[in-house]
Scaffold this motif. Sequence first.
Motif, PDB file in Angstrom:
ATOM      1  N   TYR A  31     -25.816   8.770  15.506  1.00  0.00           N
ATOM      2  CA  TYR A  31     -26.506   8.175  14.368  1.00  0.00           C
ATOM      3  C   TYR A  31     -25.903   6.831  14.006  1.00  0.00           C
ATOM      4  CZ  TYR A  31     -28.001  12.946  14.315  1.00  0.00           C
ATOM      5  OH  TYR A  31     -28.496  14.148  14.704  1.00  0.00           O
ATOM      6  N   TYR A  33     -26.652   3.056  11.640  1.00  0.00           N
ATOM      7  CA  TYR A  33     -27.340   2.566  10.447  1.00  0.00           C
ATOM      8  C   TYR A  33     -27.055   1.080  10.248  1.00  0.00           C
ATOM      9  CZ  TYR A  33     -26.950   7.591   9.493  1.00  0.00           C
ATOM     10  OH  TYR A  33     -26.994   8.961   9.598  1.00  0.00           O
ATOM     11  N   TYR A  35     -27.130  -1.534   6.934  1.00  0.00           N
ATOM     12  CA  TYR A  35     -27.245  -1.695   5.492  1.00  0.00           C
ATOM     13  C   TYR A  35     -27.068  -3.163   5.141  1.00  0.00           C
ATOM     14  CZ  TYR A  35     -26.518   3.347   4.943  1.00  0.00           C
ATOM     15  OH  TYR A  35     -26.637   4.711   5.001  1.00  0.00           O
ATOM     16  N   LEU A  45     -30.384   0.662   2.746  1.00  0.00           N
ATOM     17  CA  LEU A  45     -30.600   0.991   4.145  1.00  0.00           C
ATOM     18  C   LEU A  45     -31.764   0.186   4.710  1.00  0.00           C
ATOM     19  CD1 LEU A  45     -29.847   2.855   6.532  1.00  0.00           C
ATOM     20  CD2 LEU A  45     -31.493   4.502   5.625  1.00  0.00           C
ATOM     21  N   TYR A  48     -32.350   2.762  10.698  1.00  0.00           N
ATOM     22  CA  TYR A  48     -31.394   3.686  11.239  1.00  0.00           C
ATOM     23  C   TYR A  48     -31.910   4.235  12.569  1.00  0.00           C
ATOM     24  CZ  TYR A  48     -34.302   7.511   9.411  1.00  0.00           C
ATOM     25  OH  TYR A  48     -35.335   8.368   9.144  1.00  0.00           O
ATOM     26  N   VAL A  50     -31.343   7.731  15.316  1.00  0.00           N
ATOM     27  CA  VAL A  50     -30.745   9.056  15.532  1.00  0.00           C
ATOM     28  C   VAL A  50     -30.391   9.281  16.999  1.00  0.00           C
ATOM     29  CG1 VAL A  50     -31.878  10.029  13.508  1.00  0.00           C
ATOM     30  CG2 VAL A  50     -32.981  10.208  15.757  1.00  0.00           C
ATOM     31  N   PHE A  90     -23.872  -4.553   6.897  1.00  0.00           N
ATOM     32  CA  PHE A  90     -22.936  -3.576   7.443  1.00  0.00           C
ATOM     33  C   PHE A  90     -23.649  -2.654   8.409  1.00  0.00           C
ATOM     34  CE2 PHE A  90     -19.060  -4.315   5.241  1.00  0.00           C
ATOM     35  CZ  PHE A  90     -19.413  -4.799   3.996  1.00  0.00           C
ATOM     36  N   ARG A  94     -22.229   7.642  12.622  1.00  0.00           N
ATOM     37  CA  ARG A  94     -21.612   8.940  12.390  1.00  0.00           C
ATOM     38  C   ARG A  94     -22.115   9.936  13.415  1.00  0.00           C
ATOM     39  NH1 ARG A  94     -23.890  12.219   7.198  1.00  0.00           N
ATOM     40  NH2 ARG A  94     -26.008  11.448   7.134  1.00  0.00           N
ATOM     41  N   ALA A  97     -24.934  15.414  10.807  1.00  0.00           N
ATOM     42  CA  ALA A  97     -25.066  15.784   9.401  1.00  0.00           C
ATOM     43  C   ALA A  97     -23.701  16.185   8.828  1.00  0.00           C
ATOM     44  CB  ALA A  97     -26.042  16.941   9.259  1.00  0.00           C
ATOM     45  N   ARG A  98     -23.518  15.875   7.559  1.00  0.00           N
ATOM     46  CA  ARG A  98     -22.318  16.276   6.824  1.00  0.00           C
ATOM     47  C   ARG A  98     -21.037  15.768   7.473  1.00  0.00           C
ATOM     48  NH1 ARG A  98     -23.335  22.568   5.049  1.00  0.00           N
ATOM     49  NH2 ARG A  98     -25.290  22.268   3.936  1.00  0.00           N
ATOM     50  N   THR A  99     -21.121  14.576   8.047  1.00  0.00           N
ATOM     51  CA  THR A  99     -19.929  13.974   8.641  1.00  0.00           C
ATOM     52  C   THR A  99     -19.717  12.580   8.085  1.00  0.00           C
ATOM     53  OG1 THR A  99     -21.146  13.066  10.523  1.00  0.00           O
ATOM     54  CG2 THR A  99     -20.194  15.261  10.790  1.00  0.00           C
ATOM     55  N   GLU A 100     -18.488  12.092   8.251  1.00  0.00           N
ATOM     56  CA  GLU A 100     -18.113  10.782   7.756  1.00  0.00           C
ATOM     57  C   GLU A 100     -18.864   9.688   8.493  1.00  0.00           C
ATOM     58  OE1 GLU A 100     -13.993  10.078   8.299  1.00  0.00           O
ATOM     59  OE2 GLU A 100     -14.055   8.001   7.596  1.00  0.00           O
ATOM     60  N   ALA A 101     -19.295   8.675   7.757  1.00  0.00           N
ATOM     61  CA  ALA A 101     -19.846   7.470   8.363  1.00  0.00           C
ATOM     62  C   ALA A 101     -18.744   6.426   8.469  1.00  0.00           C
ATOM     63  CB  ALA A 101     -21.001   6.917   7.534  1.00  0.00           C
ATOM     64  N   PHE A 103     -17.843   2.471   9.039  1.00  0.00           N
ATOM     65  CA  PHE A 103     -18.471   1.179   8.841  1.00  0.00           C
ATOM     66  C   PHE A 103     -17.747   0.089   9.624  1.00  0.00           C
ATOM     67  CE2 PHE A 103     -21.655   1.541   5.476  1.00  0.00           C
ATOM     68  CZ  PHE A 103     -21.437   2.841   5.063  1.00  0.00           C
ATOM     69  N   GLY A 104     -18.510  -0.914  10.033  1.00  0.00           N
ATOM     70  CA  GLY A 104     -17.927  -2.126  10.566  1.00  0.00           C
ATOM     71  C   GLY A 104     -17.415  -3.013   9.447  1.00  0.00           C
TER      72      GLY A 104
ATOM     73  N   TYR B  32     -24.904  16.749   1.268  1.00  0.00           N
ATOM     74  CA  TYR B  32     -23.583  16.186   1.563  1.00  0.00           C
ATOM     75  C   TYR B  32     -23.387  15.016   0.629  1.00  0.00           C
ATOM     76  CZ  TYR B  32     -19.815  14.070   4.395  1.00  0.00           C
ATOM     77  OH  TYR B  32     -18.637  13.535   4.850  1.00  0.00           O
ATOM     78  N   TYR B  36     -17.157   6.675  -1.203  1.00  0.00           N
ATOM     79  CA  TYR B  36     -16.573   5.641  -0.359  1.00  0.00           C
ATOM     80  C   TYR B  36     -15.823   4.636  -1.220  1.00  0.00           C
ATOM     81  CZ  TYR B  36     -18.848   7.235   3.861  1.00  0.00           C
ATOM     82  OH  TYR B  36     -19.218   7.987   4.941  1.00  0.00           O
ATOM     83  N   GLY B  43     -15.382  -3.193   5.070  1.00  0.00           N
ATOM     84  CA  GLY B  43     -16.454  -2.218   4.994  1.00  0.00           C
ATOM     85  C   GLY B  43     -16.018  -1.005   4.189  1.00  0.00           C
ATOM     86  N   PRO B  44     -16.971  -0.250   3.644  1.00  0.00           N
ATOM     87  CA  PRO B  44     -16.622   0.976   2.921  1.00  0.00           C
ATOM     88  C   PRO B  44     -15.918   1.971   3.840  1.00  0.00           C
ATOM     89  CG  PRO B  44     -18.908   0.347   2.529  1.00  0.00           C
ATOM     90  CD  PRO B  44     -18.422  -0.499   3.660  1.00  0.00           C
ATOM     91  N   LEU B  46     -14.543   6.190   3.927  1.00  0.00           N
ATOM     92  CA  LEU B  46     -14.662   7.486   3.260  1.00  0.00           C
ATOM     93  C   LEU B  46     -13.394   7.829   2.494  1.00  0.00           C
ATOM     94  CD1 LEU B  46     -16.409  10.081   2.906  1.00  0.00           C
ATOM     95  CD2 LEU B  46     -15.061  11.050   4.782  1.00  0.00           C
ATOM     96  N   ARG B  51     -19.642  19.380  -0.257  1.00  0.00           N
ATOM     97  CA  ARG B  51     -20.922  20.015   0.038  1.00  0.00           C
ATOM     98  C   ARG B  51     -21.364  20.798  -1.195  1.00  0.00           C
ATOM     99  NH1 ARG B  51     -19.912  22.165   6.266  1.00  0.00           N
ATOM    100  NH2 ARG B  51     -19.050  20.206   7.042  1.00  0.00           N
ATOM    101  N   SER B  93     -26.600  12.585   1.264  1.00  0.00           N
ATOM    102  CA  SER B  93     -27.206  12.653   2.590  1.00  0.00           C
ATOM    103  C   SER B  93     -27.972  13.951   2.738  1.00  0.00           C
ATOM    104  CB  SER B  93     -26.110  12.569   3.655  1.00  0.00           C
ATOM    105  OG  SER B  93     -26.635  12.761   4.949  1.00  0.00           O
ATOM    106  N   GLY B  95     -29.327  16.353   5.621  1.00  0.00           N
ATOM    107  CA  GLY B  95     -29.239  16.589   7.049  1.00  0.00           C
ATOM    108  C   GLY B  95     -30.274  17.561   7.572  1.00  0.00           C
ATOM    109  N   TYR B 100     -30.757  12.439   8.533  1.00  0.00           N
ATOM    110  CA  TYR B 100     -29.344  12.113   8.331  1.00  0.00           C
ATOM    111  C   TYR B 100     -29.140  10.763   7.662  1.00  0.00           C
ATOM    112  CZ  TYR B 100     -29.072  15.900  11.672  1.00  0.00           C
ATOM    113  OH  TYR B 100     -29.225  17.089  12.313  1.00  0.00           O
ATOM    114  N   TYR B 102     -28.063   8.185   4.781  1.00  0.00           N
ATOM    115  CA  TYR B 102     -27.166   8.083   3.642  1.00  0.00           C
ATOM    116  C   TYR B 102     -27.867   7.232   2.590  1.00  0.00           C
ATOM    117  CZ  TYR B 102     -22.401   9.627   5.013  1.00  0.00           C
ATOM    118  OH  TYR B 102     -21.285  10.338   5.335  1.00  0.00           O
TER     119      TYR B 102
END
Lengths: 112, 114
Positions: A31, A33, A35, A45, A48, A50, A90, A94, A97-101, A103-104, B32, B36, B43-44, B46, B51, B93, B95, B100, B102
């Motif tokens: 995934y 994105y 922004y 956003l 994006y 997938v 940006f 990630r 789902a439910r995971t950290e994104a 960023f650059g 989720y 950040y 950049g941001p 985490l 959850r 988010s 999912g 997915y 944000y």
Amino acid sequence: NAGVTQTPKFRILKIGQSMTLQCAQDMNHNYMYWYRQDPGMGLKLIYYSVGAGITDKGEVPNGYNVSRSTTEDFPLRLELAAPSQTSVYFCASRQGARTEAFFGQGTRLTVV
Amino acid sequence: QQQVKQSPQSLIVQKGGISIINCAYENTAFDYFPWYQQFPGKGPALLIAIRPDVSEKKEGRFTISFNKSAKQFSLHIMDSQPGDSATYFCAASRGASGTYKYIFGTGTRLKVLA
């Protein structure tokens, strides 16, 4: 660990010019994105993806295009740049789902 | 329905104090809720995430409180330090649908006075 790499870091465009913002990630994330961050407006956003070959519009897609030919790369194309596109862009990625994104560092774009 | 509303826009706290930032969402399909932290020119990154099946999560000085019925969640920074001065974004988010995406709040600029 490179993570998410964006190029260029800074760019000044004239109205009507076009450019491509590059984004590459080396974490094999599905995934990705794009922004834009305007002062006091949070992160909006743009597009994006997938997975390779699959992209979709976000909240503010007008004036932009994307492609995803590989898992690693997700370039953002600006056609006919306008002053309203002055912003910090940006890229993020990630795993799912439910995971950290991640960023650059961002690309600061000014359209004059 | 996709919005995440964040407050306050800016916050000034004395060193050692508690910083509290609030967010509210509308879409009950969100599953989720990360926070950040962003320093100028970066950049941001985490900070902490939760959850909806838990009401609180704590990591060091940072705690997320989550109220599912009120559709609100907040970030508490205990013993705030000048190094915590940054912009904080909440996000949500979804999912389950496979998108997915944000969705971010508008950000809170925190300044901790020494």
